[in-house]
Design a protein around this motif. Structure first.
Motif, PDB file in Angstrom:
ATOM      1  N   LEU A  87      24.792  41.051 -34.896  1.00  0.00           N
ATOM      2  CA  LEU A  87      23.509  40.625 -34.330  1.00  0.00           C
ATOM      3  C   LEU A  87      23.626  39.220 -33.759  1.00  0.00           C
ATOM      4  O   LEU A  87      23.196  38.955 -32.630  1.00  0.00           O
ATOM      5  N   ILE A  88      24.220  38.318 -34.530  1.00  0.00           N
ATOM      6  CA  ILE A  88      24.345  36.932 -34.088  1.00  0.00           C
ATOM      7  C   ILE A  88      25.252  36.834 -32.861  1.00  0.00           C
ATOM      8  O   ILE A  88      24.921  36.152 -31.882  1.00  0.00           O
ATOM      9  N   ALA A  89      26.392  37.517 -32.894  1.00  0.00           N
ATOM     10  CA  ALA A  89      27.312  37.479 -31.759  1.00  0.00           C
ATOM     11  C   ALA A  89      26.684  38.103 -30.516  1.00  0.00           C
ATOM     12  O   ALA A  89      26.886  37.609 -29.391  1.00  0.00           O
ATOM     13  N   GLY A  90      25.904  39.180 -30.709  1.00  0.00           N
ATOM     14  CA  GLY A  90      25.267  39.838 -29.574  1.00  0.00           C
ATOM     15  C   GLY A  90      24.254  38.964 -28.862  1.00  0.00           C
ATOM     16  O   GLY A  90      23.960  39.174 -27.677  1.00  0.00           O
ATOM     17  N   VAL A  91      23.721  37.978 -29.568  1.00  0.00           N
ATOM     18  CA  VAL A  91      22.794  37.019 -28.949  1.00  0.00           C
ATOM     19  C   VAL A  91      23.548  35.795 -28.454  1.00  0.00           C
ATOM     20  O   VAL A  91      23.255  35.260 -27.371  1.00  0.00           O
ATOM     21  N   ALA A  92      24.547  35.342 -29.210  1.00  0.00           N
ATOM     22  CA  ALA A  92      25.251  34.104 -28.874  1.00  0.00           C
ATOM     23  C   ALA A  92      26.078  34.232 -27.594  1.00  0.00           C
ATOM     24  O   ALA A  92      26.103  33.295 -26.785  1.00  0.00           O
ATOM     25  N   VAL A  93      26.753  35.357 -27.398  1.00  0.00           N
ATOM     26  CA  VAL A  93      27.615  35.498 -26.228  1.00  0.00           C
ATOM     27  C   VAL A  93      26.817  35.448 -24.923  1.00  0.00           C
ATOM     28  O   VAL A  93      27.104  34.633 -24.046  1.00  0.00           O
ATOM     29  N   PRO A  94      25.795  36.305 -24.734  1.00  0.00           N
ATOM     30  CA  PRO A  94      25.004  36.167 -23.502  1.00  0.00           C
ATOM     31  C   PRO A  94      24.241  34.847 -23.451  1.00  0.00           C
ATOM     32  O   PRO A  94      23.998  34.312 -22.369  1.00  0.00           O
ATOM     33  N   GLY A  95      23.871  34.321 -24.628  1.00  0.00           N
ATOM     34  CA  GLY A  95      23.203  33.027 -24.640  1.00  0.00           C
ATOM     35  C   GLY A  95      24.088  31.937 -24.083  1.00  0.00           C
ATOM     36  O   GLY A  95      23.607  30.988 -23.440  1.00  0.00           O
ATOM     37  N   LEU A  96      25.398  32.052 -24.326  1.00  0.00           N
ATOM     38  CA  LEU A  96      26.352  31.072 -23.806  1.00  0.00           C
ATOM     39  C   LEU A  96      26.678  31.326 -22.335  1.00  0.00           C
ATOM     40  O   LEU A  96      26.613  30.403 -21.515  1.00  0.00           O
ATOM     41  N   LEU A  97      27.013  32.563 -22.005  1.00  0.00           N
ATOM     42  CA  LEU A  97      27.453  32.873 -20.645  1.00  0.00           C
ATOM     43  C   LEU A  97      26.329  32.751 -19.626  1.00  0.00           C
ATOM     44  O   LEU A  97      26.549  32.323 -18.489  1.00  0.00           O
ATOM     45  N   ALA A  98      25.122  33.147 -20.008  1.00  0.00           N
ATOM     46  CA  ALA A  98      23.987  33.069 -19.086  1.00  0.00           C
ATOM     47  C   ALA A  98      23.187  31.777 -19.262  1.00  0.00           C
ATOM     48  O   ALA A  98      22.143  31.615 -18.638  1.00  0.00           O
ATOM     49  N   ARG A  99      23.652  30.891 -20.115  1.00  0.00           N
ATOM     50  CA  ARG A  99      23.000  29.603 -20.360  1.00  0.00           C
ATOM     51  C   ARG A  99      21.555  29.766 -20.820  1.00  0.00           C
ATOM     52  O   ARG A  99      20.668  29.011 -20.438  1.00  0.00           O
ATOM     53  N   LEU A 100      21.354  30.765 -21.677  1.00  0.00           N
ATOM     54  CA  LEU A 100      20.034  30.958 -22.256  1.00  0.00           C
ATOM     55  C   LEU A 100      19.816  30.070 -23.470  1.00  0.00           C
ATOM     56  O   LEU A 100      18.678  29.819 -23.862  1.00  0.00           O
ATOM     57  N   LEU A 101      20.929  29.622 -24.052  1.00  0.00           N
ATOM     58  CA  LEU A 101      20.885  28.771 -25.239  1.00  0.00           C
ATOM     59  C   LEU A 101      21.739  27.539 -24.996  1.00  0.00           C
ATOM     60  O   LEU A 101      22.677  27.576 -24.191  1.00  0.00           O
ATOM     61  N   PRO A 102      21.450  26.438 -25.688  1.00  0.00           N
ATOM     62  CA  PRO A 102      22.341  25.282 -25.618  1.00  0.00           C
ATOM     63  C   PRO A 102      23.747  25.680 -26.058  1.00  0.00           C
ATOM     64  O   PRO A 102      23.918  26.500 -26.958  1.00  0.00           O
ATOM     65  N   ALA A 103      24.733  25.089 -25.423  1.00  0.00           N
ATOM     66  CA  ALA A 103      26.119  25.470 -25.707  1.00  0.00           C
ATOM     67  C   ALA A 103      26.468  25.281 -27.177  1.00  0.00           C
ATOM     68  O   ALA A 103      27.135  26.135 -27.783  1.00  0.00           O
ATOM     69  N   TRP A 104      26.005  24.190 -27.788  1.00  0.00           N
ATOM     70  CA  TRP A 104      26.341  23.942 -29.195  1.00  0.00           C
ATOM     71  C   TRP A 104      25.771  25.020 -30.106  1.00  0.00           C
ATOM     72  O   TRP A 104      26.398  25.422 -31.088  1.00  0.00           O
TER      73      TRP A 104
END
Length: 234
Positions: free
Chosen positions: A161-178
């Protein structure tokens, strides 16, 4: 008419579903309440490890049936907001334009994690029944299954669940990189926690991934945007 309809569609506000941050906070609150209340009601004694001696495990369940019952009920209850969180965050990612497998991975991981947590709660409730406590071998066996479901069974899919949100969050810049990189690190620990099924000493990975994952889901719940424009502005 088509142009007017298109304009109205673009102006229609995004449907974000239930607030993710609130869902994660409710899930965390119920889960922690189960741990704390069961410990308090058991006179400060922690929930027994299945790797302990059978007489000690049996004595705990016989002496603290109410603590086990309440802990199991709250654990089962915590599984519900987790399932809603998984469904909502998956829909949110699709709404934000994510068509990669990440959104589906988040949904599958969240549903599996919720299901195993609910199973663990039901097994704990079963262990609080007087009829079961007369069979020491059965009690110890159910405790192993309880641990497997609430430990690696719950934590490893939580990492998905966490990885499924973190990866697109990083690649699509939906979340701060950190925040995205932190999520990937937590997810990695959660997946490595599979070793608990082979090496007893690897069980220390479970609380690390579990409690950091709970905090991460709450933060992401409040940081994940409703619209792509807001994400780009951030």
């Amino acid at each position: 008419m088509t142009s007017v309809a298109s304009t109205e569609t673009r102006r229609r506000p995004a449907q974000g579903g239930p607030p993710l941050g609130i869902l994660a906070a409710i899930f965390t609150g119920l889960f922690l309440a189960g741990l704390i209340l069961s410990t308090v009601l058991a006179d400060g004694k922690p929930y027994p490890s299945p790797f302990g001696a059978t007489p000690d495990i049996l004595a705990y369940f016989r002496d603290h049936r109410l603590a086990v019952q309440i802990g199991g009920a709250l654990q089962f209850g915590a599984a519900i907001p987790l399932a809603i969180y998984a469904a909502t965050v998956s829909a949110r990612l699709h709404q934000l334009g994510i068509r990669a497998p990440g959104a589906t991975i988040a949904l599958v991981g969240g549903v599996l994690s919720s299901g195993f947590l609910a199973l663990s709660g039901l097994l704990a409730w079963t262990l609080s029944r007087q009829e079961v406590l007369g069979e020491p071998a059965l009690v110890h066996g159910l405790q192993y299954l309880n641990f497997a479901a609430g430990g690696p069974g719950h934590v490893v899919p939580l990492g998905l669940l966490i990885a499924g949100v973190a990866v697109p969050g990083l690649l699509a810049r939906l979340l701060p990189a950190w925040l995205a990189w932190t999520g990937l690190a937590i997810a990695a620990v959660a997946e490595v926690a599979t070793l608990t099924l082979l090496v007893d000493n690897a069980a220390y990975l479970l609380p690390i991934a579990r409690f950091t994952g709970l905090a991460w889901l709450i933060i992401v719940g409040f940081r994940l945007p409703l619209q792509r424009a807001r994400a780009n502005d951030a």
